[in-house]
Motif scaffolding. Structure first.
Motif, PDB file in Angstrom:
ATOM      1  N   LEU A 217     -10.610   8.406   6.482  1.00  0.00           N
ATOM      2  CA  LEU A 217     -10.780   7.516   5.256  1.00  0.00           C
ATOM      3  C   LEU A 217     -12.304   7.277   4.898  1.00  0.00           C
ATOM      4  O   LEU A 217     -12.643   7.279   3.783  1.00  0.00           O
ATOM      5  CB  LEU A 217      -9.986   6.245   5.650  1.00  0.00           C
TER       6      LEU A 217
ATOM      7  N   MET B 197       4.451   3.503  15.912  1.00  0.00           N
ATOM      8  CA  MET B 197       3.048   3.930  15.451  1.00  0.00           C
ATOM      9  C   MET B 197       2.034   2.900  15.450  1.00  0.00           C
ATOM     10  O   MET B 197       0.863   2.821  15.616  1.00  0.00           O
ATOM     11  CB  MET B 197       3.286   4.495  14.033  1.00  0.00           C
ATOM     12  N   ASP B 198       2.674   1.669  15.023  1.00  0.00           N
ATOM     13  CA  ASP B 198       1.747   0.475  14.826  1.00  0.00           C
ATOM     14  C   ASP B 198       1.544  -0.582  15.746  1.00  0.00           C
ATOM     15  O   ASP B 198       0.653  -1.317  15.927  1.00  0.00           O
ATOM     16  CB  ASP B 198       2.099  -0.328  13.422  1.00  0.00           C
TER      17      ASP B 198
ATOM     18  N   LYS C 273      -6.324   5.307  16.541  1.00  0.00           N
ATOM     19  CA  LYS C 273      -6.612   5.510  14.963  1.00  0.00           C
ATOM     20  C   LYS C 273      -7.932   6.120  14.460  1.00  0.00           C
ATOM     21  O   LYS C 273      -8.232   5.838  13.553  1.00  0.00           O
ATOM     22  CB  LYS C 273      -5.736   4.562  14.201  1.00  0.00           C
TER      23      LYS C 273
ATOM     24  N   TYR D 229      -7.327  -1.522   6.311  1.00  0.00           N
ATOM     25  CA  TYR D 229      -8.131  -0.836   7.121  1.00  0.00           C
ATOM     26  C   TYR D 229      -7.670   0.404   7.523  1.00  0.00           C
ATOM     27  O   TYR D 229      -8.616   1.580   7.260  1.00  0.00           O
ATOM     28  CB  TYR D 229      -8.558  -1.595   8.418  1.00  0.00           C
ATOM     29  N   VAL D 230      -6.716   0.680   8.093  1.00  0.00           N
ATOM     30  CA  VAL D 230      -5.919   1.981   8.621  1.00  0.00           C
ATOM     31  C   VAL D 230      -5.589   2.795   7.298  1.00  0.00           C
ATOM     32  O   VAL D 230      -5.644   3.964   7.512  1.00  0.00           O
ATOM     33  CB  VAL D 230      -4.735   1.668   9.593  1.00  0.00           C
ATOM     34  N   GLU D 231      -5.004   2.100   6.300  1.00  0.00           N
ATOM     35  CA  GLU D 231      -4.369   2.974   5.255  1.00  0.00           C
ATOM     36  C   GLU D 231      -5.381   3.316   4.019  1.00  0.00           C
ATOM     37  O   GLU D 231      -5.114   4.147   3.319  1.00  0.00           O
ATOM     38  CB  GLU D 231      -3.033   2.577   4.873  1.00  0.00           C
ATOM     39  N   GLY D 232      -6.266   2.269   3.847  1.00  0.00           N
ATOM     40  CA  GLY D 232      -7.161   2.363   2.550  1.00  0.00           C
ATOM     41  C   GLY D 232      -6.443   2.408   1.401  1.00  0.00           C
ATOM     42  O   GLY D 232      -6.808   3.604   0.562  1.00  0.00           O
TER      43      GLY D 232
ATOM     44  N   GLU E  34       2.024   9.137  10.931  1.00  0.00           N
ATOM     45  CA  GLU E  34       1.990   7.852  10.405  1.00  0.00           C
ATOM     46  C   GLU E  34       2.865   7.524   9.441  1.00  0.00           C
ATOM     47  O   GLU E  34       3.485   8.197   8.779  1.00  0.00           O
ATOM     48  CB  GLU E  34       0.517   7.588   9.702  1.00  0.00           C
TER      49      GLU E  34
ATOM     50  N   TYR F  67      -5.149  -5.006   8.808  1.00  0.00           N
ATOM     51  CA  TYR F  67      -4.997  -3.865   9.543  1.00  0.00           C
ATOM     52  C   TYR F  67      -4.419  -2.879   8.701  1.00  0.00           C
ATOM     53  O   TYR F  67      -5.029  -1.696   8.827  1.00  0.00           O
ATOM     54  CB  TYR F  67      -3.917  -4.133  10.905  1.00  0.00           C
TER      55      TYR F  67
ATOM     56  N   TYR G 279      -3.541 -10.951   9.931  1.00  0.00           N
ATOM     57  CA  TYR G 279      -4.143  -9.746  10.671  1.00  0.00           C
ATOM     58  C   TYR G 279      -3.696  -8.565  10.374  1.00  0.00           C
ATOM     59  O   TYR G 279      -4.280  -7.474  10.069  1.00  0.00           O
ATOM     60  CB  TYR G 279      -3.735  -9.961  12.464  1.00  0.00           C
TER      61      TYR G 279
ATOM     62  N   ILE H 145      -9.238   6.552  10.708  1.00  0.00           N
ATOM     63  CA  ILE H 145     -10.061   5.523  10.048  1.00  0.00           C
ATOM     64  C   ILE H 145     -11.356   6.332   9.632  1.00  0.00           C
ATOM     65  O   ILE H 145     -11.896   6.567   8.493  1.00  0.00           O
ATOM     66  CB  ILE H 145     -10.419   4.673  11.063  1.00  0.00           C
TER      67      ILE H 145
END
Lengths: 241, 375
Positions: free
Chosen positions: B362, A114-115, B355, A207-210, A123, A204, A200, B359
């Motif tokens: 969100l 996934m990542d 993604k 940003y992606v999971e918030g 996810e 990441y 980093y 994003i």
């Protein structure tokens, strides 16, 4: 105003990183930065010009002193973290770092897909660090150990204190200081590469999971989606804290 | 010479007198040796006593793959007695370089010593033993060096590995080591062994080791690598007279700069003093005249294991295994850092592509919530 209603997440506050873990983390970060900076100077000293007489100067002496003090802090901080891996909460536990079950490897593979490969699919929403991160931290612990052994091993012959003397056997095992010094220097590069990737990936995930990945090492909590929370709660073999 | 020593073993003092040295010279020698060994004042008497009553130590000195610089260093020890007496009078019953006998006579002398002084003689080995191709790369009198070593070690009281060849393999064992040159400690098991590394070791150090064995009848205190602690427990760096410049942060940048003239520290031009254990800074060479650093050249770590393959002489820590001798850890590290930066950049771009939906959602959730709030 709103054209289409967005999915509203209910977030659950989870205390992930306890205060000792946070203090360990930032102390470690500070000390590693100091060790790398002083280490680079010791390995290849810059010429610092000044009008002072040589007898008035002690540049390398001070830099080495700082390096040695930082290394003591680093060592005992590391030791404390190992201790905390047995008494801390489930996200600080040693089982987070050393794979002991099939589930660990399955999660690692999932995170990798996934990542890193960025495949499409469900996810992975971890609560503490994910299995992949945990496993990488295991390698950092090994790197910590290597740095402590080689560093204090090099220091042993020039100290009369009992603690560095405990490491006298290290240079003998590797045939001398030259090889030890090399290993000490290479391993430092692992720390630099790790730090870059680590920072980093924190960005990441934030940003992606918030869900407050960045601030979690400050306050200690992460904000977990209600469904992820219940899902993890329902797992029958979830480790008890 | 050889036969004579075999028939009668005079004490060291008797030999000194026969050579024409006065008692004063003898006492000077004993004091000097005690000082080199790092013994306390009262031990001088012990050295004198031992040299007076103990018969000369029978020694077999073997030469394998080496350049004889150890022997050369030994015979140039500062005190005349060291060269004249210890060499001559240590009773060198067999030494390819220094014995008078040759051919069968020499082999005979060795055999005599080995049988007559079984369990008593000291075996000194200079050079490494090649083990490739059944040892044909070094043969003396029709025997391989391995055979000779095994035979001679059989009845030896102790073994002294002179120099870096015998202790670490030195240049013959450097990559790719075509003859499989092997240091002595890897071939002889179960024999007390002293390593006296250096290329060559300091003459006084060599003499000191022998005097210690003669005086106390046992090996000197050894460190974890089997080197006598009296001479190898400190780094050249720790006893270097240029050390204050190191601590002050004043370094020679190139051999013809002003700093070199001022005698600053040679750290940045590849001095291996900080990782080399030897007595050069204290004992020095050629009657205490000088040592490499004093002559303006960095130490190149000749007494350390594997020193030929540990990087360049005029650069610090320049070897990175697997990347050839040209790469340093910093060069490799910088490339790795660059590759990492590129990879992370690509990952960041891919994140925004792959993604995107996640994003976007969100972001939308966040924006909608913002809009719902009043000013």
């Amino acid at each position: 105003m709103a054209t289409q209603k967005s999915t509203v997440h209910k977030l659950r506050r989870v205390y992930v990183w306890e205060q000792p873990v946070r203090i360990y983390h930032w102390l470690n970060a500070l000390v590693i930065i100091v060790l790398i900076a002083t280490g680079f100077y010791i390995a290849d000293p810059l010429v610092i010009q000044s009008g002072k007489e040589p007898s008035q100067r002690f540049v390398m002496g001070w830099v080495r002193l700082i390096h040695f003090i930082a290394s003591y802090i680093f060592f005992f901080n590391f030791l404390f973290r190992i201790y905390w891996g047995f008494v801390g909460n489930k996200y600080a536990n040693w089982k987070q770092f050393i794979p002991t079950s099939r589930k660990f490897f399955k999660e690692m593979w999932h995170v990798f897909k996934m990542d890193i490969l960025m495949l499409r699919g469900k996810e992975h929403m971890s609560v503490g660090h994910n299995a992949m991160a945990g496993f990488i931290y295991f390698f950092t612990f090994i790197a910590f150990l290597v740095q402590c052994l080689t560093g204090f091993g090099l220091y042993a012959s020039m100290s009369s204190s009992w603690f560095p003397k405990l490491f006298t056997w290290v240079p003998y095992m590797f045939g001398g200081d030259i090889f030890l010094r090399q290993v000490h220097h290479w391993t430092m590069w692992f720390f630099i590469l790790f730090a870059v990737i680590h920072v980093y990936l924190v960005f990441y995930h934030d940003y992606v999971e918030g869900r407050g990945e960045m601030s979690s090492m400050g306050g200690g909590w992460k904000f977990i989606e209600e469904d992820v929370f219940t899902q993890n709660k329902e797992l029958p073999n979830a480790p008890k804290s | 010479m050889n036969n004579k020593t075999v028939q009668q073993t005079p004490t060291y003092l008797e030999e000194f007198k026969r050579k024409g040295y006065s008692r004063k010279d003898f006492l000077k020698f004993c004091t000097l040796m005690a000082a080199y060994l790092g013994l306390e004042n009262s031990a001088i008497g012990q050295v004198v006593q031992a040299m007076t009553v103990k018969p000369r130590l029978p020694v077999i000195w073997l030469h394998f793959q080496e350049c004889t610089c150890c022997s050369e260093s030994f015979i140039r020890s500062s005190h005349p007695i060291v060269a004249d007496v210890l060499l001559d009078q240590i009773s060198l019953d067999y030494s390819e370089t220094l014995m008078a006998a040759s051919g069968f006579q020499a082999e005979e002398a060795m055999k005599n010593t080995m049988t007559k002084y079984k369990g008593e003689y000291i075996l000194c080995v200079e050079g490494s033993v090649p083990t490739a191709a059944d040892g044909v790369y070094c043969m003396i009198g029709g025997k391989t060096s391995m055979q000779i070593l095994e035979e001679a070690a059989e009845g030896a009281k102790a073994v002294i590995a002179w120099g870096s060849c015998a202790s670490n393999g030195c240049v013959q064992a450097a990559k790719p080591n075509p003859t499989s040159a092997t240091p002595i400690h890897k071939l002889l098991k179960g024999k007390p062994l002293i390593k006296v590394p250096g290329c060559p070791p300091i003459g006084e150090v060599m003499a000191g080791v022998i005097v210690h064995v003669v005086t106390f009848g046992r090996l000197p205190e050894l460190d974890g690598l089997g080197r006598p602690k009296a001479f190898y427990s400190k780094r050249v760096h720790d006893t270097c007279y240029r050390r204050p410049y190191y601590d002050a942060g004043l370094y020679v940048e190139s051999f013809d700069d002003d700093n070199a003239k001022k005698g600053y520290c040679l750290y940045k031009v590849g001095c291996k003093g900080p990782s080399t254990y030897n007595a050069c800074g204290v004992t020095k060479w050629n009657n205490g005249v000088s040592f490499p650093i004093q002559s303006g050249h960095g130490c190149f770590g000749c007494s350390e294991e594997n020193y030929w393959d540990n990087g360049r002489i005029y650069e610090r820590a320049s070897a990175f295994p697997g990347f050839g001798i040209e790469a340093t850890a910093d060069q490799v590290g910088k490339v790795a850092l660059g590759v990492t930066a590129v990879a992370l950049g690509a990952h960041a771009v891919m994140t925004n592509v792959r993604k995107k939906k996640l994003i976007k959602n969100l972001e939308k959730e966040g924006r909608d919530s913002e809009h719902e709030l009043k000013d």
